[in-house]
Design a protein around this motif. Structure first.
Motif, PDB file in Angstrom:
ATOM      1  N   ASP A  40       0.846  -1.182   0.000  1.00 51.19           N
ATOM      2  CA  ASP A  40       0.000   0.000   0.000  1.00 51.19           C
ATOM      3  C   ASP A  40       0.885   1.237   0.000  1.00 51.19           C
ATOM      4  OD1 ASP A  40      -2.784  -0.949   0.245  1.00 51.19           O
ATOM      5  OD2 ASP A  40      -2.107  -1.788   2.155  1.00 51.19           O
ATOM      6  N   GLY A  41       0.340   2.348  -0.435  1.00 49.45           N
ATOM      7  CA  GLY A  41       1.089   3.591  -0.411  1.00 49.45           C
ATOM      8  C   GLY A  41       1.075   4.284  -1.751  1.00 49.45           C
ATOM      9  N   PHE A  42       1.458   5.519  -1.745  1.00 51.64           N
ATOM     10  CA  PHE A  42       1.398   6.354  -2.937  1.00 51.64           C
ATOM     11  C   PHE A  42       2.427   5.955  -3.992  1.00 51.64           C
ATOM     12  CE2 PHE A  42       2.598  10.145  -5.337  1.00 51.64           C
ATOM     13  CZ  PHE A  42       1.363  10.555  -5.815  1.00 51.64           C
ATOM     14  N   GLU A  43       3.715   6.009  -3.630  1.00 51.25           N
ATOM     15  CA  GLU A  43       4.776   5.783  -4.615  1.00 51.25           C
ATOM     16  C   GLU A  43       4.745   4.381  -5.195  1.00 51.25           C
ATOM     17  OE1 GLU A  43       5.454   7.064  -1.561  1.00 51.25           O
ATOM     18  OE2 GLU A  43       6.030   9.133  -2.020  1.00 51.25           O
ATOM     19  N   THR A  90      -8.377   1.420  -1.443  1.00 49.24           N
ATOM     20  CA  THR A  90      -9.391   2.423  -1.785  1.00 49.24           C
ATOM     21  C   THR A  90     -10.207   2.895  -0.586  1.00 49.24           C
ATOM     22  OG1 THR A  90     -11.024   0.723  -2.360  1.00 49.24           O
ATOM     23  CG2 THR A  90      -9.646   1.581  -4.158  1.00 49.24           C
ATOM     24  N   GLY A  91      -9.878   2.417   0.595  1.00 46.15           N
ATOM     25  CA  GLY A  91     -10.622   2.816   1.792  1.00 46.15           C
ATOM     26  C   GLY A  91     -10.081   4.100   2.393  1.00 46.15           C
ATOM     27  N   PRO A  92     -10.546   4.439   3.594  1.00 47.43           N
ATOM     28  CA  PRO A  92     -10.145   5.694   4.232  1.00 47.43           C
ATOM     29  C   PRO A  92      -8.926   5.617   5.145  1.00 47.43           C
ATOM     30  CG  PRO A  92     -11.987   4.767   5.423  1.00 47.43           C
ATOM     31  CD  PRO A  92     -11.707   3.840   4.260  1.00 47.43           C
ATOM     32  N   SER A  93      -8.314   4.438   5.315  1.00 46.97           N
ATOM     33  CA  SER A  93      -7.184   4.358   6.241  1.00 46.97           C
ATOM     34  C   SER A  93      -5.981   5.123   5.676  1.00 46.97           C
ATOM     35  CB  SER A  93      -6.820   2.905   6.550  1.00 46.97           C
ATOM     36  OG  SER A  93      -6.079   2.344   5.510  1.00 46.97           O
ATOM     37  N   ARG A 117      -2.956   4.411   4.919  1.00 44.45           N
ATOM     38  CA  ARG A 117      -2.129   3.769   3.884  1.00 44.45           C
ATOM     39  C   ARG A 117      -2.894   3.503   2.589  1.00 44.45           C
ATOM     40  NH1 ARG A 117       2.808   3.067   3.516  1.00 44.45           N
ATOM     41  NH2 ARG A 117       2.777   0.895   2.880  1.00 44.45           N
ATOM     42  N   ASP A 118      -4.208   3.730   2.593  1.00 46.62           N
ATOM     43  CA  ASP A 118      -5.043   3.514   1.409  1.00 46.62           C
ATOM     44  C   ASP A 118      -4.916   4.708   0.468  1.00 46.62           C
ATOM     45  OD1 ASP A 118      -5.998   1.048   2.290  1.00 46.62           O
ATOM     46  OD2 ASP A 118      -7.778   1.900   3.220  1.00 46.62           O
ATOM     47  N   LEU A 119      -3.942   4.622  -0.438  1.00 45.10           N
ATOM     48  CA  LEU A 119      -3.646   5.749  -1.325  1.00 45.10           C
ATOM     49  C   LEU A 119      -3.727   5.385  -2.807  1.00 45.10           C
ATOM     50  CD1 LEU A 119      -0.693   7.220   0.754  1.00 45.10           C
ATOM     51  CD2 LEU A 119      -3.020   8.129   0.566  1.00 45.10           C
ATOM     52  N   THR A 120      -4.409   4.284  -3.110  1.00 45.92           N
ATOM     53  CA  THR A 120      -4.526   3.876  -4.513  1.00 45.92           C
ATOM     54  C   THR A 120      -5.197   4.933  -5.381  1.00 45.92           C
ATOM     55  OG1 THR A 120      -4.420   1.539  -3.938  1.00 45.92           O
ATOM     56  CG2 THR A 120      -5.412   2.083  -6.062  1.00 45.92           C
ATOM     57  N   PRO A 121      -6.303   5.574  -4.944  1.00 42.48           N
ATOM     58  CA  PRO A 121      -6.900   6.606  -5.806  1.00 42.48           C
ATOM     59  C   PRO A 121      -5.960   7.784  -6.073  1.00 42.48           C
ATOM     60  CG  PRO A 121      -8.468   5.900  -4.141  1.00 42.48           C
ATOM     61  CD  PRO A 121      -7.141   5.298  -3.776  1.00 42.48           C
ATOM     62  N   GLU A 122      -5.252   8.242  -5.047  1.00 41.83           N
ATOM     63  CA  GLU A 122      -4.311   9.347  -5.240  1.00 41.83           C
ATOM     64  C   GLU A 122      -3.180   8.947  -6.176  1.00 41.83           C
ATOM     65  OE1 GLU A 122      -6.425  10.062  -1.383  1.00 41.83           O
ATOM     66  OE2 GLU A 122      -5.501   8.304  -2.305  1.00 41.83           O
ATOM     67  N   ALA A 123      -2.670   7.727  -6.009  1.00 41.29           N
ATOM     68  CA  ALA A 123      -1.600   7.237  -6.878  1.00 41.29           C
ATOM     69  C   ALA A 123      -2.095   7.082  -8.313  1.00 41.29           C
ATOM     70  CB  ALA A 123      -1.073   5.903  -6.349  1.00 41.29           C
ATOM     71  N   THR A 124      -3.323   6.631  -8.466  1.00 46.88           N
ATOM     72  CA  THR A 124      -3.898   6.470  -9.804  1.00 46.88           C
ATOM     73  C   THR A 124      -4.001   7.818 -10.501  1.00 46.88           C
ATOM     74  OG1 THR A 124      -5.101   4.483  -9.172  1.00 46.88           O
ATOM     75  CG2 THR A 124      -5.926   5.682 -11.097  1.00 46.88           C
ATOM     76  N   LEU A 125      -4.509   8.815  -9.806  1.00 46.28           N
ATOM     77  CA  LEU A 125      -4.648  10.133 -10.434  1.00 46.28           C
ATOM     78  C   LEU A 125      -3.302  10.789 -10.702  1.00 46.28           C
ATOM     79  CD1 LEU A 125      -7.801  11.498  -8.609  1.00 46.28           C
ATOM     80  CD2 LEU A 125      -7.613  10.631 -10.965  1.00 46.28           C
ATOM     81  N   ARG A 170     -13.367   4.581  -2.128  1.00 44.38           N
ATOM     82  CA  ARG A 170     -12.962   5.707  -2.975  1.00 44.38           C
ATOM     83  C   ARG A 170     -12.500   5.249  -4.347  1.00 44.38           C
ATOM     84  NH1 ARG A 170      -8.844   8.736  -1.264  1.00 44.38           N
ATOM     85  NH2 ARG A 170      -7.695   6.904  -0.604  1.00 44.38           N
ATOM     86  N   GLN A 171     -13.004   4.100  -4.820  1.00 43.48           N
ATOM     87  CA  GLN A 171     -12.549   3.610  -6.118  1.00 43.48           C
ATOM     88  C   GLN A 171     -12.911   4.587  -7.225  1.00 43.48           C
ATOM     89  OE1 GLN A 171     -14.765   1.694  -4.243  1.00 43.48           O
ATOM     90  NE2 GLN A 171     -16.341   0.880  -5.543  1.00 43.48           N
ATOM     91  N   LEU A 172     -12.096   4.557  -8.275  1.00 43.82           N
ATOM     92  CA  LEU A 172     -12.282   5.458  -9.405  1.00 43.82           C
ATOM     93  C   LEU A 172     -11.688   4.826 -10.649  1.00 43.82           C
ATOM     94  CD1 LEU A 172      -9.282   6.845 -10.034  1.00 43.82           C
ATOM     95  CD2 LEU A 172      -9.866   8.172  -8.033  1.00 43.82           C
ATOM     96  N   ALA A 173     -11.805   5.541 -11.770  1.00 40.91           N
ATOM     97  CA  ALA A 173     -11.161   5.126 -13.016  1.00 40.91           C
ATOM     98  C   ALA A 173     -10.578   6.368 -13.678  1.00 40.91           C
ATOM     99  CB  ALA A 173     -12.148   4.435 -13.951  1.00 40.91           C
ATOM    100  N   ALA A 174      -9.494   6.167 -14.390  1.00 37.70           N
ATOM    101  CA  ALA A 174      -8.831   7.255 -15.112  1.00 37.70           C
ATOM    102  C   ALA A 174      -8.031   6.607 -16.235  1.00 37.70           C
ATOM    103  CB  ALA A 174      -7.898   8.023 -14.170  1.00 37.70           C
ATOM    104  N   HIS A 175      -7.512   7.431 -17.123  1.00 35.79           N
ATOM    105  CA  HIS A 175      -6.660   6.822 -18.140  1.00 35.79           C
ATOM    106  C   HIS A 175      -5.379   7.595 -18.328  1.00 35.79           C
ATOM    107  CE1 HIS A 175      -7.393   9.279 -21.862  1.00 35.79           C
ATOM    108  NE2 HIS A 175      -8.530   9.538 -21.283  1.00 35.79           N
TER     109      HIS A 175
END
Length: 185
Positions: free
Chosen positions: A57-60, A84-87, A89-97, A126-131
């Motif tokens: 988990d994590g941003f980088e 994708t949760g609020p904890s 270490r849950d930074l998948t959405p931020e990393a995706t964007l 907080r799941q999302l999609a982007a390209h």
């Protein structure tokens, strides 16, 4: 002499990325990544190959894996699970964007809608999609049952989205999930 204009489309490359501190450390067996892969093998009818990754988990860690899968591996689609949760270490959405700044908000809205019909805590997801260029990235929750539910909701739009961004052609088994493509004029 006539040229043969028929070509077999290239197989799509699909990344499956699990974000989990415990799974990446070998403490926990990843069940979510295999659930995504099994779903894709059941639903897709066109050729594809899977590129699997498990990162902490994590941003980088997530951002770098997404960029590598899109730019170096050439994924047409990346499906993530976890983070994708609020904890904290849950930074998948931020990393995706950070890796794919063109968000497609309807994906996250629909996944939360169908999930809320099952459990009230889906509002925390907080799941999302982007390209990123020709690669669509879809963030899914970490539980296999939620993965199936969310993929069933968004998969009808995924093939046409891939068409629009110039990715590989994929199609689905309509008995499993009927994809939607507008009829040509």
């Amino acid at each position: 002499m006539e040229e043969d204009m028929t070509t077999t489309p290239a197989a799509a490359v699909i990344g499956v990325l699990t974000a989990s501190d415990r799974a990446s450390a070998g403490i926990y067996t990843d069940e979510s990544g295999p659930a995504i892969e099994a779903y894709l093998r059941r639903v897709l009818t066109t050729p594809f190959r899977i590129e699997r990754r498990i990162v902490p988990d994590g941003f980088e860690s997530v951002r770098d894996a997404l960029i590598d899968l899109a730019d170096n591996i050439g994924c047409d689609l990346i499906v993530t699970t976890g983070g994708t949760g609020p904890s904290p270490r849950d930074l998948t959405p931020e990393a995706t964007l950070a890796a794919a700044p063109r968000e497609l908000p309807g994906f996250g809205e629909l996944m939360r809608k169908v999930s809320l019909e099952q459990v009230p805590t889906a509002i925390l997801s907080r799941q999302l999609a982007a390209h990123r260029g020709k690669c669509l990235i879809v963030n899914l929750p970490g539980k296999p049952a939620a993965i199936e539910l969310c993929l069933n909701a968004v998969m009808p739009a995924v093939p046409y989205c891939l068409d629009l961004i110039g990715a590989a052609w994929i199609d689905t088994d309509p008995a499993q999930v009927k994809c939607f493509r507008p009829k040509p004029k």
